[in-house]
Motif scaffolding. Structure first.
Motif, PDB file in Angstrom:
ATOM      1  N   LYS A  63       0.720  -1.119   0.218  1.00 12.22           N
ATOM      2  CA  LYS A  63      -0.027   0.103   0.063  1.00 12.22           C
ATOM      3  C   LYS A  63       0.868   1.349   0.012  1.00 12.22           C
ATOM      4  O   LYS A  63       0.579   2.333  -0.905  1.00 12.22           O
ATOM      5  CB  LYS A  63      -1.051   0.176   1.228  1.00 12.22           C
ATOM      6  CG  LYS A  63      -1.919   1.031   1.415  1.00 12.22           C
ATOM      7  CD  LYS A  63      -2.857   0.977   2.407  1.00 12.22           C
ATOM      8  CE  LYS A  63      -3.979   2.060   2.291  1.00 12.22           C
ATOM      9  NZ  LYS A  63      -4.824   2.086   3.856  1.00 12.22           N
ATOM     10  N   LEU A  64       1.896   1.293   0.794  1.00 10.05           N
ATOM     11  CA  LEU A  64       2.860   2.522   0.943  1.00 10.05           C
ATOM     12  C   LEU A  64       3.451   2.642  -0.446  1.00 10.05           C
ATOM     13  O   LEU A  64       3.799   3.822  -0.906  1.00 10.05           O
ATOM     14  CB  LEU A  64       3.639   2.309   2.149  1.00 10.05           C
ATOM     15  CG  LEU A  64       3.244   2.344   3.365  1.00 10.05           C
ATOM     16  CD1 LEU A  64       4.278   1.887   4.510  1.00 10.05           C
ATOM     17  CD2 LEU A  64       2.819   3.659   3.815  1.00 10.05           C
ATOM     18  N   TRP A  65       4.115   1.524  -0.961  1.00  7.22           N
ATOM     19  CA  TRP A  65       4.817   1.606  -2.380  1.00  7.22           C
ATOM     20  C   TRP A  65       3.983   2.008  -3.407  1.00  7.22           C
ATOM     21  O   TRP A  65       4.188   2.651  -4.271  1.00  7.22           O
ATOM     22  CB  TRP A  65       5.339   0.085  -2.440  1.00  7.22           C
ATOM     23  CG  TRP A  65       6.360   0.165  -3.802  1.00  7.22           C
ATOM     24  CD1 TRP A  65       6.157  -0.327  -4.849  1.00  7.22           C
ATOM     25  CD2 TRP A  65       7.633   0.755  -3.782  1.00  7.22           C
ATOM     26  NE1 TRP A  65       7.216  -0.186  -5.522  1.00  7.22           N
ATOM     27  CE2 TRP A  65       8.323   0.657  -4.799  1.00  7.22           C
ATOM     28  CE3 TRP A  65       8.199   1.672  -2.827  1.00  7.22           C
ATOM     29  CZ2 TRP A  65       9.366   1.207  -5.338  1.00  7.22           C
ATOM     30  CZ3 TRP A  65       9.369   2.111  -3.026  1.00  7.22           C
ATOM     31  CH2 TRP A  65      10.179   1.912  -4.196  1.00  7.22           C
ATOM     32  N   SER A  66       2.552   1.656  -3.477  1.00 10.69           N
ATOM     33  CA  SER A  66       1.598   2.176  -4.605  1.00 10.69           C
ATOM     34  C   SER A  66       1.685   3.750  -4.359  1.00 10.69           C
ATOM     35  O   SER A  66       1.459   4.352  -5.555  1.00 10.69           O
ATOM     36  CB  SER A  66       0.342   1.584  -4.641  1.00 10.69           C
ATOM     37  OG  SER A  66      -0.453   2.015  -3.071  1.00 10.69           O
ATOM     38  N   TYR A  67       1.536   4.261  -3.167  1.00 12.13           N
ATOM     39  CA  TYR A  67       1.571   5.759  -3.145  1.00 12.13           C
ATOM     40  C   TYR A  67       2.998   6.273  -3.635  1.00 12.13           C
ATOM     41  O   TYR A  67       2.940   7.196  -4.220  1.00 12.13           O
ATOM     42  CB  TYR A  67       1.034   6.144  -1.876  1.00 12.13           C
ATOM     43  CG  TYR A  67      -0.242   6.225  -1.630  1.00 12.13           C
ATOM     44  CD1 TYR A  67      -1.006   5.086  -1.404  1.00 12.13           C
ATOM     45  CD2 TYR A  67      -1.025   7.273  -1.693  1.00 12.13           C
ATOM     46  CE1 TYR A  67      -2.229   5.057  -1.110  1.00 12.13           C
ATOM     47  CE2 TYR A  67      -2.392   7.463  -1.248  1.00 12.13           C
ATOM     48  CZ  TYR A  67      -2.782   6.145  -0.888  1.00 12.13           C
ATOM     49  OH  TYR A  67      -4.368   6.288  -0.875  1.00 12.13           O
ATOM     50  N   CYS A  68       4.094   5.698  -3.266  1.00 13.16           N
ATOM     51  CA  CYS A  68       5.234   5.989  -3.844  1.00 13.16           C
ATOM     52  C   CYS A  68       5.396   6.179  -5.351  1.00 13.16           C
ATOM     53  O   CYS A  68       5.945   7.034  -5.935  1.00 13.16           O
ATOM     54  CB  CYS A  68       6.211   5.088  -3.462  1.00 13.16           C
ATOM     55  SG  CYS A  68       7.948   5.485  -3.921  1.00 13.16           S
ATOM     56  N   ASN A  69       4.853   5.299  -6.124  1.00 10.47           N
ATOM     57  CA  ASN A  69       4.736   5.141  -7.665  1.00 10.47           C
ATOM     58  C   ASN A  69       4.010   6.417  -8.036  1.00 10.47           C
ATOM     59  O   ASN A  69       4.290   6.827  -9.129  1.00 10.47           O
ATOM     60  CB  ASN A  69       4.161   3.762  -7.887  1.00 10.47           C
ATOM     61  CG  ASN A  69       5.098   2.522  -7.960  1.00 10.47           C
ATOM     62  OD1 ASN A  69       6.162   3.053  -7.998  1.00 10.47           O
ATOM     63  ND2 ASN A  69       4.383   1.447  -7.517  1.00 10.47           N
ATOM     64  N   VAL A  70       3.066   6.580  -7.335  1.00 10.38           N
ATOM     65  CA  VAL A  70       2.162   8.047  -7.576  1.00 10.38           C
ATOM     66  C   VAL A  70       2.886   9.103  -7.735  1.00 10.38           C
ATOM     67  O   VAL A  70       3.094   9.988  -8.747  1.00 10.38           O
ATOM     68  CB  VAL A  70       0.892   8.038  -6.915  1.00 10.38           C
ATOM     69  CG1 VAL A  70      -0.046   9.333  -7.247  1.00 10.38           C
ATOM     70  CG2 VAL A  70      -0.002   6.886  -7.328  1.00 10.38           C
ATOM     71  N   LEU A  71       3.540   9.291  -6.565  1.00 15.49           N
ATOM     72  CA  LEU A  71       4.280  10.506  -6.229  1.00 15.49           C
ATOM     73  C   LEU A  71       5.697  10.632  -7.145  1.00 15.49           C
ATOM     74  O   LEU A  71       5.974  11.666  -7.394  1.00 15.49           O
ATOM     75  CB  LEU A  71       4.714  10.696  -4.923  1.00 15.49           C
ATOM     76  CG  LEU A  71       3.325  10.970  -3.856  1.00 15.49           C
ATOM     77  CD1 LEU A  71       4.144  10.773  -2.449  1.00 15.49           C
ATOM     78  CD2 LEU A  71       2.757  12.103  -4.294  1.00 15.49           C
ATOM     79  N   ARG A  72       6.166   9.443  -7.592  1.00 20.10           N
ATOM     80  CA  ARG A  72       7.261   9.409  -8.296  1.00 20.10           C
ATOM     81  C   ARG A  72       7.066  10.366  -9.949  1.00 20.10           C
ATOM     82  O   ARG A  72       8.006  10.905 -10.304  1.00 20.10           O
ATOM     83  CB  ARG A  72       7.925   8.136  -8.744  1.00 20.10           C
ATOM     84  CG  ARG A  72       9.307   8.226  -9.393  1.00 20.10           C
ATOM     85  CD  ARG A  72       9.623   6.815  -9.658  1.00 20.10           C
ATOM     86  NE  ARG A  72       9.906   5.940  -8.593  1.00 20.10           N
ATOM     87  CZ  ARG A  72       9.278   4.725  -8.359  1.00 20.10           C
ATOM     88  NH1 ARG A  72       8.323   4.313  -8.805  1.00 20.10           N
ATOM     89  NH2 ARG A  72       9.737   4.156  -6.954  1.00 20.10           N
TER      90      ARG A  72
END
Length: 510
Positions: free
Chosen positions: A16-25
């Protein structure tokens, strides 16, 4: 939760945390910047959960902040949310130095400028999870995994602060930390060694420790030093989420230059000092231009004054050890053979300490490219007048015939099991069980070598040099070529830097 449930919950949370990281990248926010924003928000959310706990409320933010903190953010949208978040970061960063709040929020900045993404991060990701109820295993492991992924983000250079966890765990297993130890890392990065040492103690000794002893272990007996404030905040949060330190008390991560001071003595040092060779500071002149100046630490407890950061860390770690004490330190190859200050330090280290084990590491395991490194194990003991403390040095060659890459063949814990088993088979290297990868050298033989060169190799047969059937996959060969080229470039850069320094000194004497 059972172990399996913890692992499943950790995976869910990391995904879940990583999915948001991909969005912010896509917005230009790097992985490590994303973890930094999580650090700010998780601290605020956990503080809110603890303060509103109906059974045992605990105040973490200043008492004058009633109604401030997470309450200002949840449910807010748009520019108002961005304004409130940035005001919170600024106010928290102004808290007194030496406090957890200043360590976590000092120099904090909002990296998420898109208000829609900021709202998703705060209201959807953080606010919908109960972080205090998950336990330190889940929270800490999820955070640690994100730091690991952030280390692989080569554009940010975050990997220089991250030691491969299988290597960290192997070093800790060899050192066998106990509740009686005082444990430090003078270049702690994101705190991996400190976490592993604490986890080892809890795993092996928890049954014999009461609550006060566990609290003392977590708040007094383990500490780290980190020069870079942004990295120190990640380390502090990493430790807090694993139950080390105090949310509202004294901190166990100190933001300072460890080389500039002697520091508190410890019985165990675990470290992977920075691989950069020069110690330098940035100086801004009256014209506004920034220049870098080399720093030589004039400490009266050092054997020699040098601007070489790696050699200074060797001296610092040796002098930071209590008697008795022990150290396990990752060092690049050049520390083993450089002349001048390097020879002086090696000669004194062999005489004044028991330098008993050297593990030669393979390439391809560090995020910083072109690194050829080793782990040096040495102990501090009561000296015997006129006698060197080192008697024999055992060198374990885990480099020849070993081929690792970060992506296709990453280092795992089991790769180092044979070394750990050999190391733990006896206290003295000469008494350990026989191993074809090991050669033992006497003290007299070591100090008689040219420049006290400890770069001892050559007894393990390189199978790939003669056996055509053992050709490596093309991607591994390519990765090794890149490693060798990067290592060569690093050495050339060091030579050029040294020549430039000499030229400047000559100009100053004209």
């Amino acid at each position: 939760m059972s172990t399996a449930q913890n692992q499943a919950e950790t995976r869910r949370l990391v995904d879940k945390l990583w999915s948001y990281c991909n969005v912010l990248r896509d917005e230009g926010v790097s992985t490590i910047d994303y973890v930094e924003q999580l650090t700010f928000l998780l601290f605020l959310k956990i503080a809110h959960e603890r303060e509103t706990d109906p059974l045992a409320p605990e105040r973490i933010l200043p008492s004058s902040w009633q109604g401030r903190g997470w309450e200002e953010l949840e449910g807010t949208q748009g520019d108002e949310l961005k304004h409130r978040y940035e005001r919170l970061l600024a106010d928290l960063g102004d808290q007194p130095e030496g406090t957890p709040l200043n360590l976590i929020f000092g120099k904090a900045q909002n990296r998420v400028q898109n208000t829609a993404n900021l709202s998703k991060l705060i209201n959807d990701l953080i606010n919908k999870e109960i972080w205090s109820g998950k336990g330190t295993d889940v929270n800490g492991d999820a955070y640690e995994q994100l730091l690991s992924r952030g280390a692989a983000d080569t554009k940010t250079g975050a990997g220089q602060y991250f030691t491969p966890r299988p290597l960290v765990d192997a070093m800790v297993r060899c050192m066998r930390p106990t509740p009686q130890d005082t444990i430090t890392d003078p270049a702690c990065g994101t705190g991996g060694f400190l976490l592993a040492a604490y986890a080892h103690i809890v795993d092996k000794h928890a049954a014999e420790l009461d609550r006060d002893e566990l609290r003392a272990l977590a708040s007094k007996n383990i500490w780290g030093t980190e020069l870079v404030h942004g990295t120190a905040r990640l380390a502090a949060m990493n430790l807090l989420l694993h139950g080390i330190g105090s949310w509202d008390g004294g901190q166990v991560i100190h933001v300072e230059d460890a080389l500039a001071m002697g520091g508190r003595k410890s019985s165990l040092v675990l470290a992977n000092p920075p691989f950069g060779k020069k110690s330098s500071i940035t100086v801004v002149g009256e014209d506004g231009k920034a220049t870098r100046e080399d720093v030589a630490y004039s400490r009266n407890d050092f054997w020699v004054t040098t601007t070489n950061k790696q050699l200074n860390f060797v001296q610092h770690i040796a002098k930071q050890l209590d008697i008795p004490g022990r150290a396990a330190v990752v060092l690049p190859d050049n520390v083993l053979f450089e002349g001048g200050a390097g020879e002086t330090i090696r000669r004194n280290l062999l005489h004044d300490y028991d330098v008993h084990t050297l593990l030669r590491l393979p390439t391809g395991i560090f995020y910083a490219g072109g690194v050829k490194a080793n782990v040096l194990f040495f102990d501090s003991k009561v000296p015997t007048p006129g006698q060197p403390l080192t008697s024999k040095l055992a060198v374990y060659d885990f480099r020849t015939n070993q081929h690792f890459t970060l992506k296709t063949k990453a280092l795992r814990a089991d790769h180092l099991d044979d070394f750990v088993d050999w190391y733990l088979s006896a206290d003295r290297p000469e008494d350990r069980k026989p191993n074809d990868l090991v050669q033992i050298f006497d003290y007299d033989e070591l100090v008689a070598r040219d420049k006290v060169n400890l770069d001892l190799i050559g007894w393990v047969k390189d199978d790939s040099a003669e056996d055509a059937d053992s050709l490596l996959p093309p991607e591994v060969i390519a990765a090794e070529i890149v490693e060798d080229l990067q290592a060569a470039l690093s050495e050339f850069a060091a030579v050029a830097e040294a020549l430039g320094t000499t030229a400047k000194e000559d100009e100053s004497t004209d």
